[in-house]
Each structure stands twice: as C-alpha cells, then as structure tokens.
Design an enzyme around this catalytic site. Structure first.
Site, mmCIF file in Angstrom:
data_model
loop_
_atom_site.group_PDB
_atom_site.id
_atom_site.type_symbol
_atom_site.label_atom_id
_atom_site.label_comp_id
_atom_site.label_asym_id
_atom_site.label_seq_id
_atom_site.Cartn_x
_atom_site.Cartn_y
_atom_site.Cartn_z
ATOM 1 N N SER A 140 20.986 -41.220 80.585
ATOM 2 C CA SER A 140 21.676 -40.722 79.384
ATOM 3 C C SER A 140 22.280 -41.901 78.630
ATOM 4 C CB SER A 140 22.805 -39.776 79.807
ATOM 5 O OG SER A 140 23.654 -39.489 78.713
ATOM 6 N N TYR A 154 29.938 -37.818 85.278
ATOM 7 C CA TYR A 154 28.577 -37.754 84.729
ATOM 8 C C TYR A 154 28.129 -39.141 84.271
ATOM 9 C CZ TYR A 154 24.680 -36.275 81.729
ATOM 10 O OH TYR A 154 23.443 -36.128 81.143
HETATM 11 P P1 NDP Z 1 18.821 -28.150 81.587
HETATM 12 O O1 NDP Z 1 20.091 -27.545 82.055
HETATM 13 O O2 NDP Z 1 18.039 -27.454 80.524
HETATM 14 O O3 NDP Z 1 17.855 -28.422 82.825
HETATM 15 C C1 NDP Z 1 18.335 -28.980 84.014
HETATM 16 C C2 NDP Z 1 17.238 -28.917 85.048
HETATM 17 O O4 NDP Z 1 17.727 -29.474 86.270
HETATM 18 C C3 NDP Z 1 16.804 -27.488 85.336
HETATM 19 O O5 NDP Z 1 15.417 -27.436 85.497
HETATM 20 C C4 NDP Z 1 17.508 -27.181 86.648
HETATM 21 O O6 NDP Z 1 16.747 -26.279 87.429
HETATM 22 C C5 NDP Z 1 17.494 -28.568 87.310
HETATM 23 N N1 NDP Z 1 18.514 -28.664 88.338
HETATM 24 C C6 NDP Z 1 19.853 -28.765 88.192
HETATM 25 N N2 NDP Z 1 20.457 -28.797 89.381
HETATM 26 C C7 NDP Z 1 19.461 -28.701 90.306
HETATM 27 C C8 NDP Z 1 19.459 -28.671 91.714
HETATM 28 N N3 NDP Z 1 20.584 -28.741 92.446
HETATM 29 N N4 NDP Z 1 18.269 -28.571 92.343
HETATM 30 C C9 NDP Z 1 17.113 -28.500 91.631
HETATM 31 N N5 NDP Z 1 17.066 -28.525 90.303
HETATM 32 C C10 NDP Z 1 18.225 -28.633 89.643
HETATM 33 O O7 NDP Z 1 19.226 -29.607 81.129
HETATM 34 P P2 NDP Z 1 18.429 -30.818 80.431
HETATM 35 O O8 NDP Z 1 17.004 -30.540 80.285
HETATM 36 O O9 NDP Z 1 19.220 -31.177 79.251
HETATM 37 O O10 NDP Z 1 18.689 -31.953 81.529
HETATM 38 C C11 NDP Z 1 17.669 -32.697 82.139
HETATM 39 C C12 NDP Z 1 18.153 -34.110 82.374
HETATM 40 O O11 NDP Z 1 18.393 -34.718 81.113
HETATM 41 C C13 NDP Z 1 19.474 -34.200 83.157
HETATM 42 O O12 NDP Z 1 19.364 -35.215 84.123
HETATM 43 C C14 NDP Z 1 20.485 -34.572 82.094
HETATM 44 O O13 NDP Z 1 21.556 -35.299 82.622
HETATM 45 C C15 NDP Z 1 19.625 -35.401 81.155
HETATM 46 N N6 NDP Z 1 20.168 -35.513 79.804
HETATM 47 C C16 NDP Z 1 20.320 -34.399 79.006
HETATM 48 C C17 NDP Z 1 20.864 -34.524 77.736
HETATM 49 C C18 NDP Z 1 21.068 -33.351 76.841
HETATM 50 O O14 NDP Z 1 21.780 -33.472 75.821
HETATM 51 N N7 NDP Z 1 20.489 -32.195 77.108
HETATM 52 C C19 NDP Z 1 21.272 -35.845 77.208
HETATM 53 C C20 NDP Z 1 21.044 -36.935 78.122
HETATM 54 C C21 NDP Z 1 20.517 -36.763 79.355
HETATM 55 P P3 NDP Z 1 17.302 -24.901 88.071
HETATM 56 O O15 NDP Z 1 18.377 -24.384 87.189
HETATM 57 O O16 NDP Z 1 16.066 -24.055 88.140
HETATM 58 O O17 NDP Z 1 17.764 -25.316 89.413
#
Ligand code: NDP
Length: 249
Positions: A140, A154
């Site tokens: 990020s 975070y």
């Molecule tokens: P979402 O909440 O849309 O997706 C998060 C994903 O992570 C889901 O598929 C969720 O799956 C999975 N996940 C979370 N915890 C677990 C767990 N314990 N075990 C398995 N899977 C897990 O968020 P984003 O797409 O935005 O986030 C994806 C990445 O991008 C993250 O690392 C985030 O930090 C990073 N990011 C996002 C930004 C944003 O503004 N959106 C900006 C910068 C970075 P499920 O719920 O099915 O477990």
C-alpha cells in the site's frame, strides 16, 4: 499471454484479488485462489470459466497457520508447479496507539497482512526456484505515508512487507526468482466497509480528497500492474506506487 503458467492468489474472493484472478485467467493461466467466503470464491471461479481457464478454489483462513500452510501444496498437487504467487489477502482495522485495543489490533493485522505472506512465500520458494517464477506482494502507499490516524498497525504491516520484498528479492535473485511489491492508494473495494473506521474517516469523498488526481482506482487497474510485474523480466525488489498521486499530497 500467460498460457501454461500457474498462479496462486490469496484474497481472490473480492476486490483486487478477484480482479487479478480474472485477469490471469483471461491471459490463459491456471489460477488457484484463496479466501474464506466460499460463495464469493465460486462466483469468481464462474467468471473465469468464460475464458476456459483451469481454476482451483481454496477455502482457507490465511491467518490460521494450519490452514495457510496447505495452500501452496494444494496448488502444486493440482497443477504440478507454481510460477507466480500473489500475496494479496489483507484487512484494514482502526486503533490509535493510545487505544486499549491497540495490541489486539496489531496482532490481528500482522497475522493477516504479514505473517501469511512470509509463510506462503517460504513454502512457495522451492517451487518458484524450480519454475524461475516470481512473487508480487500487494502492499500500500500507506507503507510510507502515515497520515491517517489509527492506521499505524496497517501501515507497519505494509512497511514490513516492502522490506520483505527487498530482502527476499536480494536473496532470491541468484536463483532467478523475482520479488516485487505494488503500493496502491485508494481502490474501490470492500476493504473500507469491512474495517471499523470511525465515521469521519469513512465519510463520502474523504479519500478522493487525499489524492492529487481526486479519484479512486478500480481493482482492474491494480490487477493490470500485478500482471505487468509478473512478467517483467527485468524488475525485482521494486515497490510500485499506483496511488492516484496520494503520496504527493
Ligand atoms: P477486499 O476486502 O475487497 O478483499 C480482501 C481479500 O482478502 C478478500 O478476498 C478476503 O477474502 C481476503 N482475506 C482477508 N482476510 C483473510 C484471511 N484471514 N484469510 C483468507 N483471506 C482473507 O479488499 P481489497 O481488495 O481492497 O484488498 C486487497 C489487498 O489490497 C489488501 O492486502 C489491502 O491491504 C491492499 N490494498 C487495498 C487498498 C484499497 O484501497 N482497497 C489500497 C492499498 C492496498 P475472504 O473475505 O473471502 O476471506
């Protein structure tokens, strides 16, 4: 094209991860992807079907070691090898350093955003050495930009991720394995809605105001950069900003 390549994406059920799974499938890769929400995982698998891609849905909680440590092997058992690991699963939670729940918040974030990255990468490395593959870590802009109160844990998880990227890239270069991070700014996904952010940080347009370009990214834009790095033969140890100019503010 990415035909004959095998890609493993964590957090493939939503947002950036789901868009990444779909893009690699469109490019001809076989894609394994991980999440806890089976319904959403199956929806993503269905979208990949239109490209004729082979998929493997892995229901696992990456914060639980006994579940996380099966993920790489299940991918290799199904597809015979691994070319690309995308460490994308992540959560955002809110707690300031003075908050009594700060340590609990820190542990939850580190156990989801960082520890599984190290675990899965370690387990994937022998397979990546064999395939001369690579890792893309979804970090990020907040790895270096620490201006939003209550996001310290975070930010720390992503700063450590970037350092892991550089260290692993250095050690794995002699084996022909590349490791890179991407560092998005705000992306339109469920992450903020799933976070316990206070109302004033969740208000309409707050994040748009934080970026020079005044906009959010779509997940598909981030997936394009992940795909680019997965095949960029001359790039390793890099942390690529894709933040609508948030770092400039
Ligand atoms: P979402 O909440 O849309 O997706 C998060 C994903 O992570 C889901 O598929 C969720 O799956 C999975 N996940 C979370 N915890 C677990 C767990 N314990 N075990 C398995 N899977 C897990 O968020 P984003 O797409 O935005 O986030 C994806 C990445 O991008 C993250 O690392 C985030 O930090 C990073 N990011 C996002 C930004 C944003 O503004 N959106 C900006 C910068 C970075 P499920 O719920 O099915 O477990």
């Amino acid at each position: 094209m990415f035909a004959n390549k095998v890609v493993l994406v964590t957090g493939g059920s939503s947002g950036i991860g789901a868009a990444t799974v779909e893009l690699f499938a469109k490019e001809g890769a076989s894609v394994a992807f991980v999440g806890r929400n089976e319904t959403r995982l199956e929806e993503v698998a269905k979208k990949c079907e239109q490209y004729g891609a082979a998929t493997l849905v892995i229901k696992a909680d990456v914060s639980k070691e006994e579940e996380a440590k099966t993920v790489v092997q299940r991918t290799v058992d199904k597809f015979g090898k691994l070319d690309v690991l995308v460490n994308n699963a992540g959560i955002l939670r809110h707690a300031t350093v003075t908050d009594p729940k700060f340590l609990e918040n820190f542990d939850e974030i580190m156990n989801t955003n960082l520890r599984p990255v190290v675990l899965l990468s370690s387990l994937a490395i022998p397979h990546l050495i064999a395939s001369k593959g690579n890792i893309v870590n979804v970090s990020s802009v907040l790895a270096t930009w620490i201006k939003i109160p209550g996001t310290i844990s975070y930010c720390m998880s992503k700063a450590a991720m970037d350092h892991f990227t550089r260290g692993a890239a250095t050690e794995l270069a002699p084996h022909g394995v590349r490791v890179n991070s991407i560092n998005p700014g705000p992306v339109l996904t469920d992450i903020a809605a799933n976070a316990d952010m206070p109302k004033d940080l969740n208000q309409d347009n707050i994040v748009e105001k934080l970026t020079a370009l005044g906009r959010f990214s779509e997940s598909e834009e981030i997936a394009e950069l992940i795909l680019y790095l997965a095949r960029a033969r001359s790039v390793t140890g890099s942390c690529y900003l894709i933040d609508n100019g948030m770092y400039l503010k």
